[in-house]
Scaffold this active site. Structure first.
Site, PDB file in Angstrom:
ATOM      1  N   HIS A   1      -4.428   0.255   4.531  1.00  0.00           N
ATOM      2  CA  HIS A   1      -4.006   0.169   3.125  1.00  0.00           C
ATOM      3  C   HIS A   1      -5.186  -0.124   2.193  1.00  0.00           C
ATOM      4  O   HIS A   1      -5.411   0.625   1.229  1.00  0.00           O
ATOM      5  CB  HIS A   1      -2.903  -0.875   2.963  1.00  0.00           C
ATOM      6  CG  HIS A   1      -2.598  -1.220   1.535  1.00  0.00           C
ATOM      7  ND1 HIS A   1      -2.095  -0.294   0.624  1.00  0.00           N
ATOM      8  CD2 HIS A   1      -2.741  -2.377   0.843  1.00  0.00           C
ATOM      9  CE1 HIS A   1      -1.935  -0.879  -0.549  1.00  0.00           C
ATOM     10  NE2 HIS A   1      -2.326  -2.142  -0.452  1.00  0.00           N
TER      11      HIS A   1
ATOM     12  N   HIS B   1      -8.999  -6.668  -1.590  1.00  0.00           N
ATOM     13  CA  HIS B   1      -8.014  -7.133  -2.579  1.00  0.00           C
ATOM     14  C   HIS B   1      -6.871  -7.965  -2.004  1.00  0.00           C
ATOM     15  O   HIS B   1      -6.253  -8.751  -2.719  1.00  0.00           O
ATOM     16  CB  HIS B   1      -7.470  -5.952  -3.403  1.00  0.00           C
ATOM     17  CG  HIS B   1      -6.414  -5.137  -2.730  1.00  0.00           C
ATOM     18  ND1 HIS B   1      -6.707  -4.066  -1.917  1.00  0.00           N
ATOM     19  CD2 HIS B   1      -5.061  -5.224  -2.755  1.00  0.00           C
ATOM     20  CE1 HIS B   1      -5.579  -3.527  -1.482  1.00  0.00           C
ATOM     21  NE2 HIS B   1      -4.567  -4.210  -1.964  1.00  0.00           N
ATOM     22  N   ASP B   2      -6.564  -7.815  -0.699  1.00  0.00           N
ATOM     23  CA  ASP B   2      -5.463  -8.584  -0.100  1.00  0.00           C
ATOM     24  C   ASP B   2      -5.952  -9.723   0.796  1.00  0.00           C
ATOM     25  O   ASP B   2      -5.137 -10.436   1.378  1.00  0.00           O
ATOM     26  CB  ASP B   2      -4.553  -7.657   0.716  1.00  0.00           C
ATOM     27  CG  ASP B   2      -3.547  -6.919  -0.153  1.00  0.00           C
ATOM     28  OD1 ASP B   2      -3.206  -7.433  -1.229  1.00  0.00           O
ATOM     29  OD2 ASP B   2      -3.119  -5.812   0.244  1.00  0.00           O
TER      30      ASP B   2
ATOM     31  N   GLU C   1      -4.968 -13.237  -0.575  1.00  0.00           N
ATOM     32  CA  GLU C   1      -3.502 -13.343  -0.607  1.00  0.00           C
ATOM     33  C   GLU C   1      -2.919 -13.513   0.797  1.00  0.00           C
ATOM     34  O   GLU C   1      -2.004 -14.314   1.001  1.00  0.00           O
ATOM     35  CB  GLU C   1      -2.927 -12.078  -1.260  1.00  0.00           C
ATOM     36  CG  GLU C   1      -1.406 -11.970  -1.227  1.00  0.00           C
ATOM     37  CD  GLU C   1      -0.703 -12.941  -2.158  1.00  0.00           C
ATOM     38  OE1 GLU C   1       0.511 -13.098  -2.013  1.00  0.00           O
ATOM     39  OE2 GLU C   1      -1.376 -13.544  -3.026  1.00  0.00           O
ATOM     40  N   ASP C   2      -3.448 -12.785   1.783  1.00  0.00           N
ATOM     41  CA  ASP C   2      -2.788 -12.685   3.093  1.00  0.00           C
ATOM     42  C   ASP C   2      -3.495 -13.419   4.230  1.00  0.00           C
ATOM     43  O   ASP C   2      -2.979 -13.440   5.346  1.00  0.00           O
ATOM     44  CB  ASP C   2      -2.647 -11.204   3.495  1.00  0.00           C
ATOM     45  CG  ASP C   2      -1.754 -10.434   2.537  1.00  0.00           C
ATOM     46  OD1 ASP C   2      -0.950 -11.079   1.839  1.00  0.00           O
ATOM     47  OD2 ASP C   2      -1.872  -9.197   2.475  1.00  0.00           O
TER      48      ASP C   2
END
Length: 757
Positions: free
Chosen positions: A66, A91-92, A95-96
């Protein structure tokens, strides 16, 4: 094969897929015009790959695919450089995983870390569960965007990949994501000049929300492709000949209207696919002999092709001398082909074409410089970002109002108006004199009493047109009126008017609160939030503030019924503004049993939100059907869990549903019809045409005798030989409506037939 061997085979296949995808990203980047910073991109990839190791998407592929796909879109389709590609790959991560923004800054520097931080703040969709959280998250997005436009550009790339892989999501999530995309991301992409991405976002949203209509339009586009190619070849042949004689280097492309645009036109104009005549357009893209002279060359091409075909006098659009706010430049002209069809021709240089396809913000306004810094130029985009900041300075407390204010800016197309001194100002199409006043200064708007447009006195609500010269007239005795909100159209004017009215309403609410306090004290009751909520519900008020406002304005006088409500005495409950569903059986109205109301279904904690709700003849009375869109069997619908945990049913294309999908996505449900033509629903048909003796008789005969449809009400009027009218009917489903419209169109003299509800 053992489990270990299967695992190793799968891991090897995954590694090959990941490495191939990353190599494709590097190859695309190396072919771009950016400075080649392959090392830092490879470093970001390896970091992200390790951080997401072992995690898979719903589709089953490794999660790292992704971020690679988002970076690929950012590089190839938006044209961003190494800083943005690294941020897209990472970008993630915050967050993750367990990594922090500080970790990213230490390894990759502050610029990449700031963009990743901005993306993390707006992750997981724009909105949460509560209205306040939605507004706050959306404000974060806009504030971050106004600091560094690359945050929203990468977020749009992220959303595009999510839309391309939406099939793995359950239907209720599809409606939420598609609705949010149409409501926010597609207009944002448009505003930032990402026309190609905007079109794809719209089409993908349309595909998931209305799969049958999407498939139908795709099939019709495919079946008419050969005839369009023939028309294109015949139309462009003499144009090519003329351009060759002029010695111009050019390409002529066929542009076909997107399925979503076609569907919107079919809905808005009440026409069929075959009745849409602007599906085909022609695009002339040329390389100028002298770059500084490209505008003149556009007009030279226009003059040459106007000698071949007659041009439409009212359809010349000059976006060359007055580019759109997103940087779009082109000359649009509509020509009459030898086959008798109007065809739009867009003339633009290769530079203009690149701006149109990949975005003004990415390529020409914000170019990445040394160390990933942004070089800014003044321009229309800065003005727009400034307006966004003004709205953020004084935002509406209600999330939906806040969204609406921003939407006005996202969707607006432009006109050009002049001040009394001849200065040109860009304004949204459909704006009024009052909008213009607020765009200059809040004081000017709040004290505006009228305007002179082209030296003629006009009211505040007068709509401006391109080329108007506007002078604002003011008076110190003038104050903002609540009615102004009904006719202003710009986000800035609405925001300022609402802010002023809110300040005034606070004083009235304070008076209402004092009055309520005295009333409760007099009757020996405590002034608690629970008591205020009870009274608000009694008077059909959604908010405590509305109740206090009404008491302060003396629209509500507190009395005996309020005391009864607070002491718990039973009273008849109001049913609110919902349309009650009443079945019609055999053309006659079913009798309701005295004193019995159908019980509405209430959602419990164990309710499965991923499973579609099925509406049948037996359970239809358990759901709420709203006035806003009047859904009937055959419509694409969804469910929405309201504040009382009851389920409202909306058309998926309903404007109210569009807001609900974007704002309360977790409450959206998939809904399906399973009706068997036992119940009747009301529908209204509108007709226009040439009047003649017996016209009304023939129309009603077609409906009643030929189709055996029960007519409830007829209203017709005639003026100078032209009739128009409405017919209210009882139908089983949308197929009945389509059959009726098809039959009525065959009646001699009937020109237009459409459904109102």
């Amino acid at each position: 094969m053992t489990n270990d061997q299967e695992l190793k085979t799968r891991e090897a296949a995954d590694d090959k897929m990941i490495n191939d995808a990353f190599q494709h990203l590097l190859d695309t980047y190396i072919q771009s015009r950016h400075r080649k910073k392959v090392d830092i991109i490879t470093k970001a990839f390896n970091f992200a790959r390790q951080a997401h190791k072992g995690v898979r998407r719903l589709s089953g592929e490794p999660y790292i695919m992704h971020p690679i796909a988002v970076a690929q879109i950012a590089c190839e389709e938006v044209g961003l450089g190494s800083t943005s590609i690294c941020a897209a790959l990472l970008h993630d991560v915050v967050e993750d995983t367990d990594y922090t923004t500080e970790d990213i800054e230490n390894i990759f520097g502050p610029k990449i870390a700031n963009i990743v931080d901005g993306l993390t703040k707006i992750s997981g969709g724009i909105f949460g569960d509560r209205a306040s959280a939605q507004a706050e998250n959306f404000k974060k997005l806009l504030l971050t965007m106004s600091d560094d436009i690359r945050v929203i550009l990468i977020k749009i790339c992220d959303r595009l990949h999510n839309m391309r892989t939406l099939a793995s999501q359950p239907a209720n999530k599809q409606y939420k994501i598609a609705g949010e995309t149409l409501y926010i991301y597609a207009p944002l992409a448009n505003r930032l000049g990402l026309n190609k991405i905007k079109t794809e976002l719209e089409d993908l949203s349309f595909r998931y929300e209305h799969p049958d209509e999407y498939a139908s339009i795709e099939q019709k586009l495919a079946s008419t492709q050969a005839s369009r190619h023939t028309l294109f070849d015949e139309f462009t042949a003499p144009i090519r000949e003329a351009l060759d004689k002029m010695g111009i280097r050019y390409a002529i492309k066929e542009r076909v209207k997107s399925p979503y645009s076609i569907w919107c036109k079919m809905q808005n104009k009440h026409v069929t696919f075959d009745e849409i005549y602007d599906i085909l357009a022609v695009r002339i893209i040329f390389t100028p002999k002298e770059r500084e002279n490209e505008i003149n060359e556009c007009f030279n091409i226009y003059v040459a092709i106007s000698r071949i075909y007659k041009s439409h006098p009212d359809r010349l659009r000059d976006w060359l001398n007055h580019p759109k706010a997103n940087g779009y430049q082109a000359l649009h002209v509509t020509l009459m082909s030898h086959q008798g069809r109007w065809i739009e021709v867009q003339i633009r240089s290769d530079r203009m074409d690149e701006i149109a396809e990949q975005g003004f913000a990415a390529h020409w306004k914000y170019k990445e410089g040394e160390n990933g810094e942004i070089n800014e130029d003044d321009g229309e985009l800065n003005d727009w970002l400034h307006t966004i900041k003004e709205i953020l300075d004084d935002p509406q407390p209600d999330a939906m109002d806040f969204l609406d204010a921003i939407k006005l800016n996202l969707f607006a197309s432009e006109i050009f108006v002049f001040t009394p001194k001849g200065e040109i100002k860009t304004m949204p199409a459909g704006c009024t004199a009052l909008d213009f006043a607020f765009s200059i200064h809040t004081f000017l708007g709040s004290h505006c009493i009228g305007a002179k447009v082209n030296h003629k006195l006009v009211p505040l609500s007068h709509k401006l047109e391109s080329g108007d010269q506007v002078e604002i007239l003011t008076s110190k005795s003038q104050h903002v009126q609540p009615s102004w909100i009904n006719f202003v159209s710009t986000a800035k004017a609405k925001a300022k008017i609402q802010a002023i009215l809110r300040r005034e309403s606070r004083e009235i609410q304070k008076l209402g609160e004092d009055t309520l306090g005295e009333f409760l004290k007099k009757n020996g009751m405590e002034h608690t939030n629970a008591a205020v909520d009870k009274l608000a519900a009694l008077h059909n008020m959604d908010k405590r503030e509305d109740l206090l406002q009404a008491i302060g304005e003396k629209m509500i006088i507190l009395g005996e019924k309020d005391i009864d409500e607070l002491k718990g005495k039973k009273r008849e409950k109001s049913t609110g503004g919902w349309r009650k569903f009443v079945p019609f059986i055999g053309g006659g109205k079913a009798k309701k049993e005295e004193g019995k109301q159908p019980e509405l279904f209430v959602v419990s904690e164990s309710f499965n939100r991923k499973k579609p709700i099925i509406i049948t003849d037996e359970n239809i009375s358990q759901y709420k059907f709203t006035f806003c869109c009047h859904p009937i069997p055959g419509d694409d619908i969804l469910g929405f869990i309201d504040n009382k945990k009851q389920i409202e049913i909306h058309k998926r294309a309903c404007p109210v549903a569009a807001k609900l999908k974007a704002s309360y996505g977790n409450r959206i449900l998939d809904a399906k019809w399973d009706m068997h033509k036992k119940l009747y629903f009301d529908a209204t048909i509108r007709l226009e045409g040439i009047d003649r003796i017996g016209m009304l008789n023939e129309v009603t005969r077609v409906i009643s005798e030929q189709m055996s449809i029960n007519i409830h009400k007829v209203a017709f009027s005639c003026n100078e030989g032209i009739f128009e009218g409405t017919i209210e009917l009882y139908v089983h489903d949308r197929d009945d409506v389509r059959s009726i419209i098809g039959s009525l169109k065959k009646v001699p003299g009937v020109q237009e037939v459409s459904q109102i509800m």
